[in-house]
Design a protein around this motif. Sequence first.
Motif, PDB file in Angstrom:
ATOM      1  N   LYS A   9       0.823  -1.220   0.000  1.00 31.45           N
ATOM      2  CA  LYS A   9       0.000   0.000   0.000  1.00 31.45           C
ATOM      3  C   LYS A   9       0.859   1.273   0.000  1.00 31.45           C
ATOM      4  N   HIS A  16       0.921   9.779   9.966  1.00 29.20           N
ATOM      5  CA  HIS A  16       1.258  10.547  11.178  1.00 29.20           C
ATOM      6  C   HIS A  16       0.017  11.140  11.852  1.00 29.20           C
ATOM      7  N   VAL A  18      -2.910  10.226  11.563  1.00 26.37           N
ATOM      8  CA  VAL A  18      -3.790   9.110  11.935  1.00 26.37           C
ATOM      9  C   VAL A  18      -3.490   8.633  13.370  1.00 26.37           C
ATOM     10  N   GLY A 115       7.792   1.709   3.831  1.00 26.22           N
ATOM     11  CA  GLY A 115       6.506   2.398   3.877  1.00 26.22           C
ATOM     12  C   GLY A 115       5.485   1.838   2.905  1.00 26.22           C
ATOM     13  N   GLY A 288       4.146   6.847   4.178  1.00 27.32           N
ATOM     14  CA  GLY A 288       4.561   6.092   5.371  1.00 27.32           C
ATOM     15  C   GLY A 288       5.218   7.008   6.388  1.00 27.32           C
ATOM     16  N   ALA A 289       6.066   6.426   7.201  1.00 27.53           N
ATOM     17  CA  ALA A 289       6.629   7.176   8.316  1.00 27.53           C
ATOM     18  C   ALA A 289       7.584   8.277   7.874  1.00 27.53           C
TER      19      ALA A 289
HETATM   20  O1  PMV Z   1       5.886   3.432   7.299  1.00 25.82           O
HETATM   21  P1  PMV Z   1       4.588   2.744   7.565  1.00 25.82           P
HETATM   22  O2  PMV Z   1       3.933   2.232   6.332  1.00 25.82           O
HETATM   23  O3  PMV Z   1       4.679   1.745   8.666  1.00 25.82           O
HETATM   24  O4  PMV Z   1       3.581   3.866   8.069  1.00 25.82           O
HETATM   25  C1  PMV Z   1       3.673   4.521   9.305  1.00 25.82           C
HETATM   26  C2  PMV Z   1       2.468   5.390   9.424  1.00 25.82           C
HETATM   27  C3  PMV Z   1       2.420   6.252  10.667  1.00 25.82           C
HETATM   28  O5  PMV Z   1       1.206   7.006  10.572  1.00 25.82           O
HETATM   29  C4  PMV Z   1       3.583   7.235  10.712  1.00 25.82           C
HETATM   30  C5  PMV Z   1       2.428   5.452  11.949  1.00 25.82           C
HETATM   31  C6  PMV Z   1       1.184   4.621  12.176  1.00 25.82           C
HETATM   32  O6  PMV Z   1       1.271   3.659  12.970  1.00 25.82           O
HETATM   33  O7  PMV Z   1       0.112   4.940  11.655  1.00 25.82           O
END
Ligand code: PMV
Length: 330
Positions: A9, A16, A18, A115, A288-289
């Motif tokens: 995804k 963040h 979220v 991510g 992602g993060a």
């Molecule tokens: O990098 P990913 O896909 O694990 O996404 C992290 C998303 C955050 O909103 C930064 C953290 C979370 O747990 O929702």
Amino acid sequence: MVTASAPGKVYLFGEHAVVYGEPAIPCAVERRATVTVEERTDGRLRVDAQDLEIEGFTVEYGTVDGDPGVEVPTELLEAATEYVDGAVEQARDAAGAPGAGFDVAVESDIPLGAGLGSSAAVVVATIAAAAAELGVTLDPREVADRAYRVELEVQNGQASRADTFCSAMGGAVRVEGDDCRTLDAPDLPFVIGYDGGSGNTGELVARVRSLREEYGFAADTVAAIGDVVRAGESVLGGDGDEASLAELGRLMDFDHGLLEALGVSSRSLDEMVWAAREAGAHGAKLTGAGGAGCIVALDETPETETALSYSKSCEQAFRAELAREGVVVS
Ligand code: PMV
């Protein structure tokens, strides 16, 4: 023998924020983890992981004689087995077969730790395949819920439902706390740029948390991301014409700017975002993060992929359309 696959995804909007109760919109993309499972009679588990964009490996372990039966470095063993182990446990539980053993073969074309939800896709596909091998067909929502429990356990209570729900259901989804829904979405021409690195999610989340506590305007920035998500949600509900793709891109640019203000972008992510924008993408943002990893852009032409492949920050550029199908058992 049963094979199941599940998609990775990107976040169209809302990472963040979220974490603080704002909604987010992850979208499944056509890069999949494929897991083949065959029951074995001795109760042991053999995991064979190839093509994981890290060196492939094979481990065999079980409780038959109390011997873990493996001779590989601990970190590799953990990386290899924790998610698969948890997923197999969920399948055993769903089928009421606590002693079932399996040969599990994992293949994935989703970059790891970047991510794109690679671990969620592996967990989702493994649960569905192992349950089916034991004669139980699980509803995708149940797979999502069980996969979330695995992530929660492996990641010490730090997991949102976004990755697992999106991978199990496919398409665009909306996640707000425990409230998870599928959304109607037009075809979305995603292009992904990957800098070859990965960010530390825990550290990046902690950084945003302390900024948000220290500065009112950082809290406002997080709330503004929530506003961008709500605006994006209403555009997604439209017919996906050129004007709505342009508007989604504009909102992605806005979201990236807010994430940048929160300190979770990086030079390589920013460079890829700008390469995409200058190539004529509708918009681009990190996904992602942050810290390192991937950006996602919207472009139906080949220009962005070409520009990214020439960008010095980008190690891999690829097109990954919205994946309509979530978990698929074949
Ligand atoms: O990098 P990913 O896909 O694990 O996404 C992290 C998303 C955050 O909103 C930064 C953290 C979370 O747990 O929702």
